[in-house]
Design a protein around this motif. Structure first.
Motif, PDB file in Angstrom:
ATOM      1  N   VAL A  59       0.841  -1.203   0.000  1.00  0.00           N
ATOM      2  CA  VAL A  59       0.000   0.000   0.000  1.00  0.00           C
ATOM      3  C   VAL A  59       0.872   1.248   0.000  1.00  0.00           C
ATOM      4  N   LEU A  60       1.908   1.285   0.843  1.00  0.00           N
ATOM      5  CA  LEU A  60       2.806   2.438   0.880  1.00  0.00           C
ATOM      6  C   LEU A  60       3.492   2.637  -0.463  1.00  0.00           C
ATOM      7  N   ALA A  61       3.916   1.549  -1.075  1.00  0.00           N
ATOM      8  CA  ALA A  61       4.579   1.667  -2.372  1.00  0.00           C
ATOM      9  C   ALA A  61       3.635   2.245  -3.426  1.00  0.00           C
ATOM     10  N   LEU A  62       2.395   1.748  -3.461  1.00  0.00           N
ATOM     11  CA  LEU A  62       1.421   2.218  -4.452  1.00  0.00           C
ATOM     12  C   LEU A  62       1.037   3.669  -4.219  1.00  0.00           C
ATOM     13  N   ALA A  63       1.042   4.110  -2.968  1.00  0.00           N
ATOM     14  CA  ALA A  63       0.684   5.497  -2.649  1.00  0.00           C
ATOM     15  C   ALA A  63       1.819   6.470  -2.898  1.00  0.00           C
ATOM     16  N   SER A  64       2.998   5.957  -3.175  1.00  0.00           N
ATOM     17  CA  SER A  64       4.171   6.805  -3.364  1.00  0.00           C
ATOM     18  C   SER A  64       4.281   7.271  -4.818  1.00  0.00           C
ATOM     19  N   PRO A  65       5.111   8.271  -5.083  1.00  0.00           N
ATOM     20  CA  PRO A  65       5.323   8.730  -6.462  1.00  0.00           C
ATOM     21  C   PRO A  65       5.945   7.673  -7.366  1.00  0.00           C
ATOM     22  N   ASP A  66       6.478   6.590  -6.786  1.00  0.00           N
ATOM     23  CA  ASP A  66       7.064   5.525  -7.604  1.00  0.00           C
ATOM     24  C   ASP A  66       6.055   4.937  -8.584  1.00  0.00           C
ATOM     25  N   PHE A  67       4.761   5.011  -8.235  1.00  0.00           N
ATOM     26  CA  PHE A  67       3.706   4.481  -9.089  1.00  0.00           C
ATOM     27  C   PHE A  67       2.829   5.603  -9.628  1.00  0.00           C
ATOM     28  N   GLY A  68       3.468   6.687 -10.015  1.00  0.00           N
ATOM     29  CA  GLY A  68       2.747   7.875 -10.448  1.00  0.00           C
ATOM     30  C   GLY A  68       1.924   7.721 -11.714  1.00  0.00           C
ATOM     31  N   TYR A  69       2.170   6.665 -12.490  1.00  0.00           N
ATOM     32  CA  TYR A  69       1.413   6.461 -13.735  1.00  0.00           C
ATOM     33  C   TYR A  69       0.450   5.274 -13.617  1.00  0.00           C
ATOM     34  N   LEU A  70       0.217   4.825 -12.401  1.00  0.00           N
ATOM     35  CA  LEU A  70      -0.664   3.673 -12.182  1.00  0.00           C
ATOM     36  C   LEU A  70      -1.972   4.140 -11.565  1.00  0.00           C
ATOM     37  N   THR A  71      -3.079   3.882 -12.259  1.00  0.00           N
ATOM     38  CA  THR A  71      -4.393   4.248 -11.730  1.00  0.00           C
ATOM     39  C   THR A  71      -5.466   3.378 -12.378  1.00  0.00           C
TER      40      THR A  71
END
Length: 301
Positions: free
Chosen positions: A263-275
């Protein structure tokens, strides 16, 4: 992976490495220790399990955390644990089945901390029964908690995220949203609804800077799957036997901290193009058929 809105995502490559690092320590050394500094995070259903682990992890990573749950004693306990460790968190007693309480909770967090940046809508309940044995009250309780509760949470979170200029919403669905098991009509339908809400909301708010995702855990060692009253030593034996029979990728039951790390990883800018997608974190669970129970154990549902 990030190019197709509404498709199921699989964490791989560098992304998987990042999640694995966080799984070992949600507040990892170096820059990751303060990766959410200055951010305000809201978590529903955080008095135990995945929600509790996520609230603790976000606070350890520098966020100010507002979280809710129905069990006040446990909520205050989590609040004290976070503050004792040097983090910032506030517990609000709220039931996601009650619209007025959801709005009061969300608005209360934003008012206390001045803004809202990330929401983790995690509150949920489980029911395992053949469809014809489910009472109307049981059916509606599952839907009100798991599906309507997410709708209400998003509804009241979005205005604050828009005011902040954008943000991230992560919702807990389930591996069983796509491949169910016998006896899970109410649960699976509610989690499938969560996936639908996520995909539609991602289209509504993506251009306004809000990413919306669901995380789909497999079988995780929480109170949802552990039978009440079972001793720790017996539960440890059960988990050790259950994993190889049911999880054919990583042959064990998952831990709440591992889902919190994702969850922390997905909420971070590392996944900025994932939605607009569902991220499966289930260890290679073989869903779609009845669980194989170790000899001498009763199914935990």
């Amino acid at each position: 992976m990030g190019k197709a809105v509404g498709r199921r995502a699989v964490l791989g490559g560098a992304a998987a490495a990042g999640v694995a690092m966080l799984a070992a320590n949600p507040a990892a050394a170096g820059e990751d220790r303060r990766r959410f500094a200055g951010k305000v995070v809201i978590v529903t259903g955080a008095t135990s399990g995945i929600g509790r682990a996520s609230a603790i992890a976000f606070a350890a990573a520098g966020a100010k955390v507002g979280f809710c749950g129905r069990r006040e004693e446990l909520g205050r306990e989590v609040e004290r644990e976070i503050r004792h460790a040097g983090g910032e968190a506030t517990y609000f007693r709220a039931d996601v089945r009650v619209p007025e309480q959801v709005q009061a909770f969300v608005d209360g967090v934003a008012r206390r901390y001045g803004r809202l940046d990330i929401a983790f809508n995690n509150a949920g309940i489980h029911l395992g029964k053949p469809l014809h044995e489910i009472s109307l009250d049981e059916w509606e309780d599952v839907q009100r908690t798991n599906a309507r509760g997410v709708f209400l949470s998003i509804k009241h979170e979005v205005p604050h995220l828009l005011k902040a200029g954008g943000g991230v919403i992560v919702c807990t669905a389930s591996a069983q949203a796509d491949q169910t098991r016998p006896g899970h009509a109410a649960y699976t339908s509610s989690k499938r609804a969560v996936q639908g809400l996520v995909r539609a909301a991602a289209l509504d708010y993506g251009a306004k800077g809000i990413r919306v995702l669901s995380i789909d855990p497999g079988t995780i060692d929480t109170r949802l799957v552990r039978p009440p009253g079972i001793p720790d030593d017996l539960w440890a034996q059960f988990k050790k036997a259950w994993g190889p029979l049911n999880v054919h990728g990583l042959p064990r039951m998952g831990e709440a901290t591992e889902i919190a790390s994702a969850v922390l990883a997905l909420a971070s800018p590392d996944f900025g193009y994932l939605t607009g997608t569902s991220v499966l974190v289930d260890g290679g669970l073989n869903t779609g058929r009845p669980m194989v129970m170790p000899p001498g154990f009763t199914p935990p549902s």
